[in-house]
Design an enzyme around this catalytic site. Sequence first.
Site, PDB file in Angstrom:
ATOM      1  N   LYS A  95      42.500  43.441  39.864  1.00  0.00           N
ATOM      2  CA  LYS A  95      43.260  42.337  39.285  1.00  0.00           C
ATOM      3  C   LYS A  95      44.077  42.921  38.134  1.00  0.00           C
ATOM      4  O   LYS A  95      43.519  43.427  37.157  1.00  0.00           O
ATOM      5  CB  LYS A  95      42.306  41.265  38.787  1.00  0.00           C
ATOM      6  CG  LYS A  95      43.033  40.115  38.118  1.00  0.00           C
ATOM      7  CD  LYS A  95      42.074  38.991  37.804  1.00  0.00           C
ATOM      8  CE  LYS A  95      42.780  37.875  37.068  1.00  0.00           C
ATOM      9  NZ  LYS A  95      41.865  36.797  36.699  1.00  0.00           N
ATOM     10  N   LYS A 123      45.234  41.460  43.404  1.00  0.00           N
ATOM     11  CA  LYS A 123      45.920  40.332  42.778  1.00  0.00           C
ATOM     12  C   LYS A 123      46.780  40.829  41.630  1.00  0.00           C
ATOM     13  O   LYS A 123      46.275  41.608  40.825  1.00  0.00           O
ATOM     14  CB  LYS A 123      44.852  39.370  42.261  1.00  0.00           C
ATOM     15  CG  LYS A 123      45.382  38.223  41.466  1.00  0.00           C
ATOM     16  CD  LYS A 123      44.227  37.403  40.950  1.00  0.00           C
ATOM     17  CE  LYS A 123      44.793  36.322  40.054  1.00  0.00           C
ATOM     18  NZ  LYS A 123      43.770  35.515  39.461  1.00  0.00           N
TER      19      LYS A 123
HETATM   20  C1  PBG Z   1      41.070  33.515  35.476  1.00  0.00           C
HETATM   21  C2  PBG Z   1      42.005  33.519  36.645  1.00  0.00           C
HETATM   22  C3  PBG Z   1      43.392  33.669  36.569  1.00  0.00           C
HETATM   23  C4  PBG Z   1      43.886  33.469  37.861  1.00  0.00           C
HETATM   24  C5  PBG Z   1      42.796  33.253  38.705  1.00  0.00           C
HETATM   25  N1  PBG Z   1      41.613  33.297  37.937  1.00  0.00           N
HETATM   26  C6  PBG Z   1      44.299  33.864  35.394  1.00  0.00           C
HETATM   27  C7  PBG Z   1      44.061  34.945  34.443  1.00  0.00           C
HETATM   28  O1  PBG Z   1      43.382  35.947  34.691  1.00  0.00           O
HETATM   29  O2  PBG Z   1      44.556  34.781  33.321  1.00  0.00           O
HETATM   30  C8  PBG Z   1      45.350  33.480  38.209  1.00  0.00           C
HETATM   31  C9  PBG Z   1      45.753  32.782  39.463  1.00  0.00           C
HETATM   32  C10 PBG Z   1      47.203  32.504  39.584  1.00  0.00           C
HETATM   33  O3  PBG Z   1      48.038  32.867  38.731  1.00  0.00           O
HETATM   34  O4  PBG Z   1      47.571  31.863  40.591  1.00  0.00           O
HETATM   35  N2  PBG Z   1      39.980  34.318  35.467  1.00  0.00           N
END
Ligand code: PBG
Length: 322
Positions: free
Chosen positions: A194, A247
């Site tokens: 991520k 992601k």
């Molecule tokens: C939080 C989380 C995030 C997303 C999914 N889980 C945001 C972040 O890490 O700040 C983002 C999903 C999206 O932007 O569609 N743990």
Amino acid sequence: MTQRPRRNRKSSAIRNMIAETNIKTSSLIYPLFLVDGTGKKIPIESMPNCYRWSLDLLLKEIEKCGQIGIENFVLFPAVEEKFKDKEASYGYSSKNFYLRAIREIKNNFPNFSLMSDVAMDPYSSDGHDGYVENGQIINDTTLPILGKMALAQAEAGIDIIGPSDMMDGRVEFIRNTLDDQNFTETSIMSYTAKYASAFYGPFREALDSAPKSGDKKTYQMDPRNKNEALLEAELDELEGADILMIKPALSYLDVIQSLKNKTNLPVSAYNVSGEYAMIHAAAQKGWLDYESSFLEVLTSIKRAGADIILTYFAKDFAKLKV
Ligand code: PBG
């Protein structure tokens, strides 16, 4: 000319016959946002056609999705500020509306799969995915909190736990916690790579979950790195992940491809909120055609090697197929 590649493009039937990439609605996961209360369907300005739903209306929405072939969902809670604290304790409280919703959804739709989010940020007064002390994110203090969240979700009946926090060792910690309590059937889809991305902006608006100070760069990955994603994947496999996620998706197609070539586990990709918002914004201005643009986006993610796609386009895609 002996070879004329255009012969294989001459009709729609032939193009469809030789198409190398085909997306099935059944391999999409539709993200849904949940708020406490009843009768609520609150629009999210930067994410057209996405809403923060209260459970009563969400159940109807899930039923409608099922009618067009969507059977996989991931659920995110939007939590009121007053329930947030340093330990994200509401995340595993028996009063948590998110856990109640998981139970209800599984009771109503036992055949659909439901995935959760495990991270502190929706419940943390600091807005970070881990425990904050003196401005630092403390890895090993965070793990037991994630363990409690995951266990509470497993008890509520979740099918797939989705750790999205990027702490080291969390997949192993969660797997052990679940197994110790006999939740050996609860799956883990790890947010393996991520990235610290600008494309989460609309999501943080949807959940009011932006960090109160600093950024997420000490735990989310540096967009300049790919080998590091493969290292994360190796660790997640060893720690017991069932599915590995990359992601965001669009700016990381090369990472998806490399990971797909390396692992025998299913690979998923999260087509995130900012990727959804930019297509909508351009389409609203008349600068892009909405339908063909999002289809091309989903196709590219699939072609890169994603077996599964988490996408806000799931409904619009499914409608085209029925
Ligand atoms: C939080 C989380 C995030 C997303 C999914 N889980 C945001 C972040 O890490 O700040 C983002 C999903 C999206 O932007 O569609 N743990």
